[in-house]
Enzyme design. Structure first.
Site, PDB file in Angstrom:
ATOM      1  N   GLU A 185      17.038  25.694 -46.485  1.00 23.25           N
ATOM      2  CA  GLU A 185      16.471  24.755 -45.821  1.00 23.25           C
ATOM      3  C   GLU A 185      17.075  23.695 -44.819  1.00 23.25           C
ATOM      4  O   GLU A 185      16.599  22.561 -44.432  1.00 23.25           O
ATOM      5  CB  GLU A 185      15.451  23.717 -46.839  1.00 23.25           C
ATOM      6  CG  GLU A 185      14.119  24.443 -47.560  1.00 23.25           C
ATOM      7  CD  GLU A 185      14.256  25.625 -48.196  1.00 23.25           C
ATOM      8  OE1 GLU A 185      15.384  25.952 -48.977  1.00 23.25           O
ATOM      9  OE2 GLU A 185      13.846  26.656 -47.654  1.00 23.25           O
ATOM     10  N   ASN A 269      14.410  32.844 -47.740  1.00 24.55           N
ATOM     11  CA  ASN A 269      13.654  32.713 -46.547  1.00 24.55           C
ATOM     12  C   ASN A 269      14.444  32.417 -45.045  1.00 24.55           C
ATOM     13  O   ASN A 269      15.602  32.210 -45.316  1.00 24.55           O
ATOM     14  CB  ASN A 269      12.848  31.536 -46.765  1.00 24.55           C
ATOM     15  CG  ASN A 269      13.304  30.197 -46.833  1.00 24.55           C
ATOM     16  OD1 ASN A 269      14.293  30.178 -48.019  1.00 24.55           O
ATOM     17  ND2 ASN A 269      13.496  29.380 -45.976  1.00 24.55           N
ATOM     18  N   ASP A 311       7.720  30.810 -46.557  1.00 20.57           N
ATOM     19  CA  ASP A 311       8.817  30.393 -47.580  1.00 20.57           C
ATOM     20  C   ASP A 311       8.717  31.075 -48.882  1.00 20.57           C
ATOM     21  O   ASP A 311       9.085  30.921 -50.022  1.00 20.57           O
ATOM     22  CB  ASP A 311       8.820  28.839 -48.121  1.00 20.57           C
ATOM     23  CG  ASP A 311      10.020  28.606 -48.891  1.00 20.57           C
ATOM     24  OD1 ASP A 311      11.032  29.074 -48.297  1.00 20.57           O
ATOM     25  OD2 ASP A 311       9.991  27.792 -49.810  1.00 20.57           O
TER      26      ASP A 311
END
Length: 588
Positions: A185, A269, A311
């Site tokens: 992220e 991801n 995700d």
């Protein structure tokens, strides 16, 4: 009891070659064995006597963040890694109450807390040949002498200024320590690294994006499906240069098949979450690799969620078993996957043999077994300028990191997981090193039925559910199953439970001071008794509302998880403690 363990050897033949050690009563790695079964041959606790389990001893860690680790047991000592600042505790199991033997404080950099996307957790250590190996949040792998707690070596592997962190439990394979990074992220570039167990020097590193030479793809790379074949797909399936900040981190589980001499692990991801910023399949994210442990060379790869839209990291465990499928024995890996399907794959080739939904799925319409492609549901695709509703499963997936267990006796896979859906909108994200790189607003909520968690027993041959237990909150703990046909897991409101592995009938439960997101283990103590241990200490992504003291009015906090967990602070509190249980009066 020892005779019974030996008698079980025949029953365990399907996994005995994969799982080591088996019959010594220790628990030396997070999953107990290289096959990641989380199955123990200990059989003292049974459905007939589990109700008599009693607290044998406990140990408070003094830490308030989420406790996701598995206790490690070796040399009559229990080793526990805590969340940041990642202290390593050694408890003396030969003495009453298991007093502290030594404590090692690695002193990670405080700034690492700022790049932990989902609480400052740690998923455990690994023991091998008198040494403990574990990772720190600030990207160090450290080896410690198991008897003394003396540091043997430490190696810096990543950079918190780029947003990298480390939370996974190492796996030791052939005198190499396998570790991976987190930070998908934050626009980091994912990798798996092998360290020399004796010195800590880097033996090899395999990136999850970029040119073939960086991904360690060579002439022996033989992916089963055409979509995974081609040169430098880790570059050409991305917009120009995006692979450099494209994620694919390796923060989950690694398995090893000694007979095939292959390690298996999944990649996280792609980044950012906004898929419109990264058209293409985004190789080699959200997929599973098979590699040679000596060189890191890739042998095959399969992408579970090409061009991931929601995700759906593919970091979940690969459980290695041999199954009789359609009249022939197959070497398979089992993956209860974040995208909502239980995959049964040939682990020699990467072929998908079956992929069956185990939760309510709206984000896709199935898996094409001829091409291997996940068939997305275009109605649920994330789109800029629009809020897409009722996306199931939600971003933590049908099951996140919390590991399942496999029993060679019942031939059942025990899956702790969640039942969540979400509404999502995406927007343009700008990359600034060391800051969030997401581009999505998400709000999660309970899926059909209103419960947020499930513990499911799954038959991978029949591709169907055997039984299930619905839980109010996501089941964020790991699972444990034993040769006594008892399965254990914990709940986020603090119940540690034992169920009949065959029927799912609840046999016993114990209320802990905090919610449970740790991995239960079992071991034989120096007194000959079977013990069952688990860490309580709510937190992690699901429990960040408690451990991070987040405002329940902010439904978008913790990437939208708070919206689904507003009532958790009313049901539990933060605080880490080890609980160890045993039957009364048994032993030598």
């Amino acid at each position: 009891m020892r005779c019974l363990v030996l008698a079980l050897a025949g029953l365990l033949a399907g996994t005995a070659a994969l799982a080591q050690p088996q019959a010594d009563g220790q628990w030396t790695m997070a999953a107990r064995d290289h096959a990641s079964t989380r199955f123990s041959p200990l059989a003292e606790v049974t459905p007939a006597n589990a109700a008599q389990l009693q607290l044998a001893f406990s140990f408070p860690t003094g830490l308030s963040r989420g406790h996701e680790a598995a206790p490690i047991v070796a040399e009559d000592t229990m080793f526990i890694v805590g969340p940041y600042p990642n202290p390593l505790f050694a408890l003396d199991l030969t003495k009453p109450g298991a007093p502290l033997k030594w404590r090692f404080d690695p002193k990670p950099h405080p700034s690492s807390q700022g790049v932990a996307c989902c609480d400052t957790v740690n998923r455990g250590a690994a023991y091998d040949k008198g040494r403990l190996f574990f990772n720190t949040l600030d990207n160090q792998t450290i080896a410690v002498d198991a008897k003394t707690g003396k540091e043997l070596w430490r190696t810096q592997l990543g950079d918190i200024k780029k947003g990298e962190s480390m939370t996974m439990a190492p796996l030791v394979v052939k005198d190499k320590v396998l570790v991976g990074n987190a930070g998908g992220e934050f626009g980091v570039r994912g990798w798996l690294t092998a360290l020399d167990a004796a010195t800590g020097t880097i033996a090899w590193r395999a990136y999850s994006t970029g040119p073939d030479k960086d991904v360690l793809i060579g002439p022996d790379f033989k992916p089963f499906y055409k979509s995974d074949q081609g040169k430098d797909l880790g570059v050409t399936t991305w917009p120009s240069g995006m692979w450099k900040i494209g994620g694919g981190t390796v923060w989950g589980w690694v398995s090893y098949d000694a007979e095939l001499d292959l390690v298996y692990y999944g990649t996280g991801n792609p980044g950012p979450w906004n898929p419109e910023q990264r058209p293409g399949d985004n190789k080699w994210t959200s997929g599973v690799f098979a590699r040679k442990p000596d060189t890191g060379e890739a042998v095959w790869y399969y992408q579970l969620s090409p061009h991931d839209l929601h995700d759906y990291d593919a970091v979940n465990e690969s459980i290695l078993v041999d199954l009789d499928l359609q009249g022939s024995k197959r070497k398979v890996l089992l993956r209860p996957e974040r995208n909502g399907y239980v995959y049964v794959m040939d682990r020699t080739t990467g072929q998908v043999l079956s992929a069956t939904p185990f939760v309510h799925v709206t984000s896709s319409l199935g898996v094409d077994l001829q091409t291997g492609a996940l068939k997305y549901n275009p109605a649920k695709d994330a789109r800029m300028g629009e809020t897409v509703r009722s996306i199931c499963p939600a971003s933590p997936g049908a099951k996140d990191w919390q590991p399942a267990a496999w029993s060679p006796r019942t031939r059942i896979l025990y899956i702790p997981h969640q039942n969540l859906c979400q509404d999502a909108s995406v927007y343009e994200a700008s990359y600034i090193a060391g800051t969030p790189f997401v581009g999505a607003d998400v709000k999660m909520y309970a899926g059909p039925g209103g419960h947020r968690g499930v513990f499911t027993a799954w038959d991978p041959v029949a591709a169907r559910k055997v039984w299930e237990v619905k839980e109010d909150f996501p089941v964020w703990s790991g699972a444990l199953v034993t040769a006594g046909d008892v399965v254990f897991y914990g709940t986020m409101d603090g119940w540690f439970k034992a169920l009949d592995a065959k029927s799912g009938k609840e046999l016993w439960k114990f209320k802990t001071d905090s919610g449970i997101i740790g991995q239960p283990v079992t071991y034989r103590g120096p007194d000959g008794k079977q013990y069952v241990a688990v860490l309580a200490g709510v937190g992690g992504w699901a429990g960040a509302i408690v451990s991070g003291r987040l405002d329940p009015r902010d439904g978008g906090a913790a990437a939208g998880f708070v919206n689904a967990m507003r009532d958790l602070p009313e049901r539990t509190k933060a605080g880490g403690k080890l609980y160890v249980f045993a039957l009364p009066g048994s032993g030598k």
